[in-house]
Design an enzyme around this catalytic site. Structure first.
Site, PDB file in Angstrom:
ATOM      1  CG  ASN A 155      68.145  52.603 -17.000  1.00 34.94           C
ATOM      2  OD1 ASN A 155      69.075  52.264 -17.730  1.00 34.94           O
ATOM      3  ND2 ASN A 155      67.351  51.726 -16.416  1.00 34.94           N
ATOM      4  N   GLY A 231      68.928  48.269 -23.484  1.00 40.05           N
ATOM      5  CA  GLY A 231      68.307  49.501 -23.954  1.00 40.05           C
ATOM      6  C   GLY A 231      66.903  49.231 -24.466  1.00 40.05           C
ATOM      7  CB  SER A 232      64.692  51.288 -26.562  1.00 42.45           C
ATOM      8  OG  SER A 232      65.393  51.401 -27.805  1.00 42.45           O
ATOM      9  CD  GLU A 253      67.410  44.280 -19.419  1.00 43.20           C
ATOM     10  OE1 GLU A 253      66.184  44.401 -19.677  1.00 43.20           O
ATOM     11  OE2 GLU A 253      68.070  45.137 -18.819  1.00 43.20           O
ATOM     12  CB  CYS A 287      64.410  47.741 -17.634  1.00 45.95           C
ATOM     13  SG  CYS A 287      65.688  46.810 -16.759  1.00 45.95           S
TER      14      CYS A 287
END
Length: 485
Positions: A155, A231-232, A253, A287
């Site tokens: 992102n 990431g996820s 994170e 995020c």
């Protein structure tokens, strides 16, 4: 320097640009056009083995390099990023789909700031000593860990890649880094910049590939002593399940489902401008974006009318055009996910106030992955739409009557990354901020970042903190030495 982008990207291992040892490549697709415009190495364990070996060979010299000399190299990287900002911004936009003006204003600017900040920070990084009256003195050494792994998302590709690499290098570690295979180009160009800046061979190794083949090889490698991942939450769980039994240091994170709490006594115009920005910057693919807007009931209808009217004015278009406010989402896979989430919101009983549709453009972007900014109401706090991260241009509206109710709504999810509070009552904002289950809280602003402050979330939003001294502490091991008088 000449930052041309070849059709076939290469890994950067031991100071050399080389193809994947398996010969396997992935297509690199421009999300604004849906066209393949390059190929990315799909590296595996053999490539990671080579990168770790190169890093291990370089560690002894780099870990004992004076902080002043590391400062010179890292600061030079920052300067070269600034000097090549236009080329890097164009590469970021072609890879990610975000507007070109945003790549210039946010992503590339911050990448340079990351290197300059940690280049300077290592010059001021200090350790503690503790005197035991007339008995002894204890002092602490902080030493580099060794070879560390840095895995970053798609992102904010260069922004978050450098956010990990810069403190790791500043602290004296050698790095094996994997960017997202969806947005690889600026990390490839960063390798060229680091070579030009004088980073010794093997100190930084950048290996491209997908998560299961390349990312897992980094996490599993016994020679890599720490993992920093953004990431996820799903991927974070997988990484933790592998790394924790190996006793690796972990910084994770992860995702967010961030609330914006809007009280009636807010600065209305500032709140409206910043809430539009916090909801839809980078197509909502940050995020830290606000995805749940909680509005005091007395101003709910007024907010809804003005907010929707302004969202409808956000231009969805070609990312290369100056007037575009919303570009493409990052991939066809992510496009499908976001559209399925919008459909699920309808099935849960949500009312689409605006947006909710794919956007078909003309010209070069006719096949691109564009989605209207979407605002949804009439969904409760426990529905899937308000509980799970969508990570796209989609927000929900929920009314509240009291500060306690706002807190209940804000804390209702399993995430705890960021939140914003809008009120002119400083006592109220302090009370609410203290009770919010979020690692980062903005009061009457959004995305104002002091790089000295700790960055990270609670609950399912991650483990550990990045930024400032926290990052340098993560990338070092501390050793207590006690000397008796």
């Amino acid at each position: 320097m000449n930052l041309t982008v070849p059709y076939h990207l290469e890994n950067y291992i031991g100071g050399n640009f080389i193809g994947p040892l398996s010969g396997a490549f992935l297509d690199n697709i421009n999300p604004a056009t849906a066209a393949v415009y390059g190929q990315v190495p799909n590296s595996n364990k053999k490539d990671i083995d080579a990168a770790v070996h190169a890093a291990q060979q370089a560690f002894a010299a780099w870990s004992t390099t004076a902080n002043e000399d590391r400062f010179i190299v890292l600061n030079r990287i920052a300067t070269l990023i600034e000097e090549n900002a236009d080329a890097l911004a164009l590469a970021e936009t072609n890879d990610n789909g975000k507007p070109l003006w945003l790549s210039k204003r946010m992503d590339i600017k911050r990448a340079a700031e990351n290197f300059r900040f940690f280049a300077t920070a290592i010059m001021h990084f200090a350790t503690e000593s503790h005197a035991m009256e007339d008995k002894a003195i204890n002092y602490t050494l902080r030493q580099p860990i060794g070879v560390v792994g840095c895995i970053s998302p798609w992102n904010l590709p260069l922004y978050l890649f450098t956010w990990k690499i810069a403190p790791a290098l500043a602290a004296g570690n050698c790095v094996v880094a994997k960017p997202s295979e969806v947005t690889p180009v600026t990390s490839f160009l960063l390798a060229k910049i680091c070579k030009e800046a004088g980073v010794p061979d093997g100190v930084l190794n950048i290996v491209h590939g997908d998560g299961p083949g390349c990312g897992e090889a980094i996490v599993k490698h016994p020679g890599i002593k720490a993992i920093s991942f953004t990431g996820s939450t799903r991927a974070g769980e997988r990484i933790a399940s592998i790394a924790a039994p190996m006793f690796k240091k972990l910084s994770l994170e992860l995702g967010g489902k961030n609330p914006a709490i809007i009280f009636a006594d807010c600065d209305w115009q500032k709140m409206m401008t910043e809430t539009i920005r916090s909801s839809f910057t980078n197509q909502g693919q940050i995020c830290l974006c606000s995805s749940r807007l909680l509005i005091e009931k007395t101003i709910y209808e007024k907010f809804k009318a003005e907010f929707v009217a302004q969202v409808q004015q956000l231009t969805v278009g070609d990312p290369l055009e100056e007037g575009t406010k919303q570009g493409a989402v990052v991939s066809k896979l992510h496009f499908d996910k976001v559209m399925n989430c919008i459909q699920a919101a309808k099935e849960e009983g949500g009312t689409i106030l605006c947006g909710g549709n794919a956007v078909t453009l003309s010209g070069r972007c006719a096949d691109g992955y564009f989605i209207e900014p979407t605002v949804i109401e009439n969904l409760g706090p426990q529905c899937k739409t308000n509980m799970e991260e969508i990570f796209g241009p989609v927000v929900t509206l929920q009314p509240f009557e009291t500060a306690d109710e706002a807190l209940q709504l804000a804390n209702a999810t399993g995430y705890g990354l960021a939140a914003t509070i809008w009120s002119q009552d400083i006592s109220k904002t302090n009370r609410v901020a203290a009770k919010l289950q979020s690692g980062i809280i903005w009061v009457n602003c959004w995305l104002v970042r002091d790089l000295r402050t700790p960055f990270g979330g609670m609950k399912n939003s991650g483990v550990g903190r990045e930024g400032g001294w926290e990052a340098l502490r993560f990338f070092t091991e501390q050793k207590n030495i006690c000397i008796q008088f």
